[in-house]
Write an enzyme that holds these catalytic residues in place. Sequence first.
Site, PDB file in Angstrom:
ATOM      1  N   PRO A  51      13.484   2.072  -5.493  1.00  0.00           N
ATOM      2  CA  PRO A  51      12.502   2.275  -6.630  1.00  0.00           C
ATOM      3  C   PRO A  51      10.985   2.775  -6.039  1.00  0.00           C
ATOM      4  O   PRO A  51      10.618   2.220  -5.116  1.00  0.00           O
ATOM      5  CB  PRO A  51      12.504   1.044  -7.267  1.00  0.00           C
ATOM      6  CG  PRO A  51      13.012  -0.213  -6.254  1.00  0.00           C
ATOM      7  CD  PRO A  51      13.960   0.948  -5.393  1.00  0.00           C
ATOM      8  N   ASP A  52      10.413   3.533  -6.692  1.00  0.00           N
ATOM      9  CA  ASP A  52       8.922   3.691  -6.209  1.00  0.00           C
ATOM     10  C   ASP A  52       8.289   2.671  -6.864  1.00  0.00           C
ATOM     11  O   ASP A  52       8.787   1.557  -7.380  1.00  0.00           O
ATOM     12  CB  ASP A  52       8.284   5.102  -6.955  1.00  0.00           C
ATOM     13  CG  ASP A  52       8.406   5.026  -8.468  1.00  0.00           C
ATOM     14  OD1 ASP A  52       8.624   3.981  -9.068  1.00  0.00           O
ATOM     15  OD2 ASP A  52       8.101   6.280  -8.978  1.00  0.00           O
ATOM     16  N   PHE A  53       6.787   2.498  -7.031  1.00  0.00           N
ATOM     17  CA  PHE A  53       6.170   1.353  -7.238  1.00  0.00           C
ATOM     18  C   PHE A  53       5.682   1.675  -8.673  1.00  0.00           C
ATOM     19  O   PHE A  53       5.717   0.643  -9.398  1.00  0.00           O
ATOM     20  CB  PHE A  53       4.560   1.740  -6.487  1.00  0.00           C
ATOM     21  CG  PHE A  53       4.702   0.786  -5.088  1.00  0.00           C
ATOM     22  CD1 PHE A  53       5.869  -0.103  -5.020  1.00  0.00           C
ATOM     23  CD2 PHE A  53       3.711   0.994  -4.189  1.00  0.00           C
ATOM     24  CE1 PHE A  53       5.910  -0.831  -3.655  1.00  0.00           C
ATOM     25  CE2 PHE A  53       3.726   0.135  -3.186  1.00  0.00           C
ATOM     26  CZ  PHE A  53       5.009  -0.661  -2.734  1.00  0.00           C
ATOM     27  N   ARG A  54       5.081   2.736  -9.360  1.00  0.00           N
ATOM     28  CA  ARG A  54       4.680   2.844 -10.659  1.00  0.00           C
ATOM     29  C   ARG A  54       5.538   3.198 -11.737  1.00  0.00           C
ATOM     30  O   ARG A  54       4.989   3.211 -12.653  1.00  0.00           O
ATOM     31  CB  ARG A  54       3.309   3.731 -10.424  1.00  0.00           C
ATOM     32  CG  ARG A  54       2.395   3.025  -9.461  1.00  0.00           C
ATOM     33  CD  ARG A  54       1.086   3.782  -9.168  1.00  0.00           C
ATOM     34  NE  ARG A  54       0.187   2.981  -8.362  1.00  0.00           N
ATOM     35  CZ  ARG A  54       0.077   3.086  -7.204  1.00  0.00           C
ATOM     36  NH1 ARG A  54       1.123   3.541  -6.629  1.00  0.00           N
ATOM     37  NH2 ARG A  54      -0.920   2.295  -6.467  1.00  0.00           N
ATOM     38  N   ASN A 125       5.929   6.778   2.643  1.00  0.00           N
ATOM     39  CA  ASN A 125       6.982   5.839   2.670  1.00  0.00           C
ATOM     40  C   ASN A 125       7.432   5.058   3.879  1.00  0.00           C
ATOM     41  O   ASN A 125       7.192   5.469   5.164  1.00  0.00           O
ATOM     42  CB  ASN A 125       8.389   6.980   2.074  1.00  0.00           C
ATOM     43  CG  ASN A 125       8.118   7.480   0.783  1.00  0.00           C
ATOM     44  OD1 ASN A 125       7.274   6.936   0.203  1.00  0.00           O
ATOM     45  ND2 ASN A 125       8.873   8.465   0.283  1.00  0.00           N
ATOM     46  N   ASP A 127      10.617   4.040   4.384  1.00  0.00           N
ATOM     47  CA  ASP A 127      12.000   3.743   4.350  1.00  0.00           C
ATOM     48  C   ASP A 127      12.665   4.513   5.502  1.00  0.00           C
ATOM     49  O   ASP A 127      14.013   4.717   5.611  1.00  0.00           O
ATOM     50  CB  ASP A 127      12.737   4.231   3.139  1.00  0.00           C
ATOM     51  CG  ASP A 127      12.164   5.406   2.504  1.00  0.00           C
ATOM     52  OD1 ASP A 127      11.878   6.511   3.361  1.00  0.00           O
ATOM     53  OD2 ASP A 127      11.980   5.922   1.235  1.00  0.00           O
ATOM     54  N   HIS A 144       2.061   4.686   6.281  1.00  0.00           N
ATOM     55  CA  HIS A 144       1.928   3.304   5.793  1.00  0.00           C
ATOM     56  C   HIS A 144       2.790   2.431   6.919  1.00  0.00           C
ATOM     57  O   HIS A 144       3.353   1.525   6.358  1.00  0.00           O
ATOM     58  CB  HIS A 144       2.146   2.988   4.676  1.00  0.00           C
ATOM     59  CG  HIS A 144       1.092   3.647   3.660  1.00  0.00           C
ATOM     60  ND1 HIS A 144       1.167   3.728   2.123  1.00  0.00           N
ATOM     61  CD2 HIS A 144      -0.153   4.077   3.819  1.00  0.00           C
ATOM     62  CE1 HIS A 144      -0.046   4.478   1.899  1.00  0.00           C
ATOM     63  NE2 HIS A 144      -0.563   4.691   2.754  1.00  0.00           N
ATOM     64  N   CYS A 152       4.464  -9.633  16.107  1.00  0.00           N
ATOM     65  CA  CYS A 152       3.826 -10.769  15.656  1.00  0.00           C
ATOM     66  C   CYS A 152       2.457 -10.524  14.945  1.00  0.00           C
ATOM     67  O   CYS A 152       1.840  -9.813  15.670  1.00  0.00           O
ATOM     68  CB  CYS A 152       3.819 -11.716  16.864  1.00  0.00           C
ATOM     69  SG  CYS A 152       2.899 -13.255  16.497  1.00  0.00           S
ATOM     70  N   CYS A 179       4.627 -17.274  20.475  1.00  0.00           N
ATOM     71  CA  CYS A 179       3.669 -18.313  19.886  1.00  0.00           C
ATOM     72  C   CYS A 179       4.122 -18.487  18.398  1.00  0.00           C
ATOM     73  O   CYS A 179       3.310 -19.273  17.909  1.00  0.00           O
ATOM     74  CB  CYS A 179       2.442 -17.444  19.717  1.00  0.00           C
ATOM     75  SG  CYS A 179       2.182 -16.142  18.430  1.00  0.00           S
ATOM     76  N   GLY A 215       6.210  13.778  -4.972  1.00  0.00           N
ATOM     77  CA  GLY A 215       6.655  12.476  -5.246  1.00  0.00           C
ATOM     78  C   GLY A 215       5.686  11.320  -5.108  1.00  0.00           C
ATOM     79  O   GLY A 215       6.104  10.313  -4.651  1.00  0.00           O
ATOM     80  N   THR A 216       4.460  11.751  -5.422  1.00  0.00           N
ATOM     81  CA  THR A 216       3.462  10.827  -5.133  1.00  0.00           C
ATOM     82  C   THR A 216       2.507  10.459  -6.341  1.00  0.00           C
ATOM     83  O   THR A 216       2.016  11.772  -6.832  1.00  0.00           O
ATOM     84  CB  THR A 216       2.648  10.771  -3.699  1.00  0.00           C
ATOM     85  OG1 THR A 216       1.346   9.882  -3.655  1.00  0.00           O
ATOM     86  CG2 THR A 216       1.947  12.257  -3.721  1.00  0.00           C
ATOM     87  N   CYS A 260      11.932  16.352  -8.010  1.00  0.00           N
ATOM     88  CA  CYS A 260      11.661  16.956  -6.929  1.00  0.00           C
ATOM     89  C   CYS A 260      12.937  17.585  -6.460  1.00  0.00           C
ATOM     90  O   CYS A 260      12.842  18.656  -5.931  1.00  0.00           O
ATOM     91  CB  CYS A 260      10.955  15.990  -5.888  1.00  0.00           C
ATOM     92  SG  CYS A 260      11.517  14.543  -5.331  1.00  0.00           S
TER      93      CYS A 260
END
Length: 420
Positions: A51-54, A125, A127, A144, A152, A179, A215-216, A260
């Site tokens: 799924p996309d976000f929006r 993306n 993915d 991203h 860590c 740690c 697709g954005t 798309c």
Amino acid sequence: MGNEASTPYEGSTEVLEGRDIPSIVKYMKSKKCKKVFVMLGAGVSTAAGIPDFRSPETGLYANLARLNLPYPEAVFEINYFRQNPLPFYTLARELYPGRFRPTLTHTFVKLLADHSYLDTCFTQNIDTLERQAGVPGDKIVEAHGSFADQHCIECHASCDSAKMKAAIEKGDIVRCEQCKGLVKPDIVFFGESLPPLFQRTVPRLREADLLFVIGTSLKVHPFASLTDLVPESCPRVLINMEPAGNIGSRPDDVVLLGRCDEVVRKLARELGWDNELDREWRKTEILVPLDTLRKGNTGSEEIVAESEKEAVAAKHTEPEAAGDSEAAVAKEEARVEAEVEKLTEQIAKTLDISRDVSESGGRSETVETKPPETSSSVMSTVTGASAASLRGQSHERVTSTPTPDPEGLKEQKEKEKEKL
Ligand code: CNA
């Protein structure tokens, strides 16, 4: 350098013959079109089942309530992750690479590379489907981050991919062997810097001959601002379900609304790549294991037949059109140069800010997220009407309420439940 929706340009085109697929393809086959850039968003992976976000109802934002988050954006905020890593790990299990097959659009980007058009594919993306489709790793900028590596969050020690994968599959939280800090895949969270490769590659956009934006919603910055960095003479082609950013405001912008995969199919047909598109996409049925995708090793060499590589020679057959006047070219170069310098300067400045914050163990309230006019390499979203979705959080939210008060959280949760 805003990227808000703007008035559509209604005059005639200057570089392309028209604002349609045949004109784009004619331009691609001319000698003018050498360096093609691609910007991808979640919409290229929805057909893969991610799924996309929006998108209303199907988007991740609409489905986050079950993770019991105080507010949807929290899943990508480092302070919240420190307190409660479970929601992010739950989401990570759903998005983890290896469970999804690249789409036709990913394969189309691979064909752009095979045919020596692709300079850089900037993707938001996480993915890794570009890599799985066989787009060469050295042509991908995962702006991203991705699940390909993990560190860590305290001592930054690297963690083994196999261990991470097994833990995510089992629903275990991974802690650093050194740690005991929390380990997080190298996904960029709000307020975090984008990878140095992004900063290094951005200036290349000033040499772009063609930009595909696919697709954005163009709501997350600084990524969305990249569309403004290509020269005025560079046609920008938006392929999306809905209008996005300011694409459509320049003479040679082309907006192709629709799914798309269907649009790239038409493009491929016009380019004479139809069969090749199917053949390459069929190869993606065998998923490349995640470990071989690390460090840009896509394994694409093995799956690209030599004979197909030779087909590359077929392009650049038309004579170069008469050039623009020297003055106009110089003016345009100066504009792009100034834009790139501005962005690079802001990126450097913000890298310092975020370094200061992490060195002082600072919380996100001290991280400056900026509106588009001052976009930087720290991820933030456009403020305004559309800022209601997960990463579409309001600017104010990140800067002023990083840890909402319990009453506020309760109220927000109630509202979210009601909505559902
Ligand atoms: P978004 O804001 O959810 O926008 C997606 C856009 O794609 C929307 O405009 C949709 O209309 C459009 N769209 C959806 N399906 C299609 C389709 N089949 N064909 C054409 N258009 C379609 O996502 P953005 O990428 O703009 O936002 C950036 C976020 C999303 C980044 O931070 C990513 O990390 C994040 N994200 C990534 C993934 C992934 O890796 N697959 C999934 C969800 C979110």
